[in-house]
Design a protein around this motif. Sequence first.
Motif, PDB file in Angstrom:
ATOM      1  N   GLU A 119     -45.218  19.514  16.942  1.00 26.26           N
ATOM      2  CA  GLU A 119     -45.957  20.413  16.061  1.00 26.26           C
ATOM      3  C   GLU A 119     -46.927  21.276  16.866  1.00 26.26           C
ATOM      4  N   PHE A 120     -46.906  22.556  16.545  1.00 23.45           N
ATOM      5  CA  PHE A 120     -47.749  23.583  17.181  1.00 23.45           C
ATOM      6  C   PHE A 120     -47.288  23.962  18.590  1.00 23.45           C
ATOM      7  N   ASP A 121     -46.127  23.470  19.018  1.00 23.57           N
ATOM      8  CA  ASP A 121     -45.571  23.955  20.279  1.00 23.57           C
ATOM      9  C   ASP A 121     -45.385  25.464  20.200  1.00 23.57           C
ATOM     10  N   PRO A 122     -45.778  26.222  21.225  1.00 21.88           N
ATOM     11  CA  PRO A 122     -45.530  27.672  21.203  1.00 21.88           C
ATOM     12  C   PRO A 122     -44.038  27.951  21.364  1.00 21.88           C
ATOM     13  N   LEU A 123     -43.553  28.973  20.683  1.00 21.60           N
ATOM     14  CA  LEU A 123     -42.148  29.364  20.788  1.00 21.60           C
ATOM     15  C   LEU A 123     -42.061  30.495  21.807  1.00 21.60           C
ATOM     16  N   ILE A 124     -41.597  30.162  22.994  1.00 20.66           N
ATOM     17  CA  ILE A 124     -41.553  31.114  24.099  1.00 20.66           C
ATOM     18  C   ILE A 124     -40.135  31.158  24.655  1.00 20.66           C
ATOM     19  N   TYR A 125     -39.632  32.371  24.860  1.00 22.71           N
ATOM     20  CA  TYR A 125     -38.278  32.542  25.402  1.00 22.71           C
ATOM     21  C   TYR A 125     -38.338  33.236  26.747  1.00 22.71           C
ATOM     22  N   ASN A 126     -37.692  32.638  27.727  1.00 21.50           N
ATOM     23  CA  ASN A 126     -37.555  33.228  29.051  1.00 21.50           C
ATOM     24  C   ASN A 126     -36.081  33.549  29.260  1.00 21.50           C
ATOM     25  N   LYS A 127     -35.745  34.831  29.346  1.00 21.64           N
ATOM     26  CA  LYS A 127     -34.338  35.232  29.416  1.00 21.64           C
ATOM     27  C   LYS A 127     -33.684  34.845  30.739  1.00 21.64           C
ATOM     28  N   ASN A 128     -34.447  34.363  31.699  1.00 20.59           N
ATOM     29  CA  ASN A 128     -33.903  34.013  33.010  1.00 20.59           C
ATOM     30  C   ASN A 128     -33.760  32.520  33.244  1.00 20.59           C
ATOM     31  N   THR A 129     -34.123  31.715  32.247  1.00 15.96           N
ATOM     32  CA  THR A 129     -33.988  30.268  32.405  1.00 15.96           C
ATOM     33  C   THR A 129     -33.899  29.617  31.034  1.00 15.96           C
ATOM     34  N   PHE A 130     -33.539  28.342  31.010  1.00 16.00           N
ATOM     35  CA  PHE A 130     -33.456  27.595  29.758  1.00 16.00           C
ATOM     36  C   PHE A 130     -34.639  26.642  29.645  1.00 16.00           C
ATOM     37  N   ASP A 131     -35.345  26.749  28.522  1.00 16.79           N
ATOM     38  CA  ASP A 131     -36.499  25.883  28.296  1.00 16.79           C
ATOM     39  C   ASP A 131     -36.380  25.062  27.015  1.00 16.79           C
ATOM     40  N   SER A 132     -35.833  25.672  25.959  1.00 16.95           N
ATOM     41  CA  SER A 132     -35.839  25.034  24.640  1.00 16.95           C
ATOM     42  C   SER A 132     -34.577  25.402  23.880  1.00 16.95           C
ATOM     43  N   ASN A 133     -33.851  24.374  23.421  1.00 12.05           N
ATOM     44  CA  ASN A 133     -32.649  24.651  22.632  1.00 12.05           C
ATOM     45  C   ASN A 133     -33.007  25.286  21.297  1.00 12.05           C
ATOM     46  N   LEU A 134     -34.158  24.931  20.749  1.00  6.73           N
ATOM     47  CA  LEU A 134     -34.623  25.541  19.503  1.00  6.73           C
ATOM     48  C   LEU A 134     -34.779  27.049  19.677  1.00  6.73           C
ATOM     49  N   VAL A 135     -35.530  27.454  20.680  1.00 11.85           N
ATOM     50  CA  VAL A 135     -35.798  28.877  20.886  1.00 11.85           C
ATOM     51  C   VAL A 135     -34.541  29.623  21.330  1.00 11.85           C
ATOM     52  N   SER A 136     -33.771  29.042  22.233  1.00 12.00           N
ATOM     53  CA  SER A 136     -32.558  29.705  22.714  1.00 12.00           C
ATOM     54  C   SER A 136     -31.570  29.955  21.585  1.00 12.00           C
ATOM     55  N   THR A 137     -31.437  28.987  20.682  1.00 10.37           N
ATOM     56  CA  THR A 137     -30.509  29.149  19.557  1.00 10.37           C
ATOM     57  C   THR A 137     -30.989  30.248  18.612  1.00 10.37           C
ATOM     58  N   ILE A 138     -32.273  30.278  18.319  1.00  9.19           N
ATOM     59  CA  ILE A 138     -32.820  31.306  17.432  1.00  9.19           C
ATOM     60  C   ILE A 138     -32.662  32.685  18.066  1.00  9.19           C
ATOM     61  N   VAL A 139     -32.961  32.794  19.353  1.00  6.63           N
ATOM     62  CA  VAL A 139     -32.819  34.069  20.054  1.00  6.63           C
ATOM     63  C   VAL A 139     -31.359  34.507  20.068  1.00  6.63           C
ATOM     64  N   PHE A 140     -30.465  33.578  20.331  1.00  5.47           N
ATOM     65  CA  PHE A 140     -29.034  33.870  20.352  1.00  5.47           C
ATOM     66  C   PHE A 140     -28.590  34.485  19.024  1.00  5.47           C
ATOM     67  N   TYR A 141     -28.944  33.836  17.917  1.00  6.74           N
ATOM     68  CA  TYR A 141     -28.489  34.341  16.622  1.00  6.74           C
ATOM     69  C   TYR A 141     -29.223  35.607  16.186  1.00  6.74           C
ATOM     70  N   ALA A 142     -30.453  35.785  16.633  1.00  6.46           N
ATOM     71  CA  ALA A 142     -31.160  37.036  16.335  1.00  6.46           C
ATOM     72  C   ALA A 142     -30.404  38.213  16.934  1.00  6.46           C
ATOM     73  N   HIS A 143     -29.935  38.052  18.167  1.00  8.08           N
ATOM     74  CA  HIS A 143     -29.188  39.132  18.816  1.00  8.08           C
ATOM     75  C   HIS A 143     -27.785  39.278  18.214  1.00  8.08           C
ATOM     76  N   ILE A 144     -27.184  38.180  17.790  1.00  9.81           N
ATOM     77  CA  ILE A 144     -25.887  38.273  17.105  1.00  9.81           C
ATOM     78  C   ILE A 144     -26.049  39.091  15.823  1.00  9.81           C
ATOM     79  N   ILE A 145     -27.075  38.804  15.041  1.00  2.00           N
ATOM     80  CA  ILE A 145     -27.329  39.548  13.809  1.00  2.00           C
ATOM     81  C   ILE A 145     -27.490  41.030  14.100  1.00  2.00           C
TER      82      ILE A 145
END
Length: 296
Positions: A119-145
């Motif tokens: 809870e309260f973890d920041p949602l941060i995406y780094n396009k050059n590495t993998f940090d979080s499956n939660l964030v990567s999945t959301i980013v992936f589908y945002a770009h698919i949309i």
Amino acid sequence: MHKIAVLFIVLLSAFRLSGQELNCLVTVNSEQIAGSNKQVFSTLQRALNEYINQTEWTDRAVKPEERVNCAMTIIITARNNNNFSATLQVQSTRPIYESSYASPILNIKDSDFNFKYNEFDPLIYNKNTFDSNLVSTIVFYAHIILGIDADTFALNGGEKELEEAQNAMLQAQQSGLAAWQNVVGKQNRYALIDNLLAPKLKEYRRVLYGYHRKGFDNLIHSKPNAKQNIEDSIIALEELYNKTVGNYLIRLFFDAKSDEIASVYSEVSKTRKKQRLIAVLRKISPNNNSKWRKLE
């Protein structure tokens, strides 16, 4: 003073046009999880709504009314401390020219969505590495949309967004999670973006453009010609069907479009290729035969 006022107005207009591209409703459903302490799910839902809707995903200028309407529904199926298993439903719609109708573009169910979240973890995406499956999945589908939506307005218009989704997939492969891997016969995130960008399957994106821009957007002006363009687009999917067994793109199309097609062609009026259309629909999407019978 006058020049300063003009400059302020110009800058304000530019700011308004550079707004976020998605108008997304994120819902986190935890009904399957026992226990009374569910504050973490409310926090996650709020954080995801803010993250998706406040992020500038592209460098395009977007007016508020041009934002893509979409939804992501996360159904939590299991929890072990800060580890969660879930399904993710991704849906989006597209407005039709001079109409109040919103055409469904995506209706994807991702059943392999596992992630960690405190809870309260920041949602941060780094396009050059993998940090979080939660964030990567959301980013992936945002770009698919965004990519699929752009493809319906211009031929291959979503290339840049789909390449961003591909990059998210490539980085996420570091996780070793199955949803990101090339698994024969598996319709997962890897297969989705791989198919969308595959040169041999490029006809799919041409179909998206013809179906929407040449078809539905012209219904208000010339219904017979528009319906013919819609028919031609659907019939063109047979070529893709014949290229690969269990083509993910065929499923992707009809998961979103089957009800819409049944509605448009259930009218009594005949079109030149309607019988050919029905035959193709039965062949490439047999799971929807109950809907195709309405077209006869």
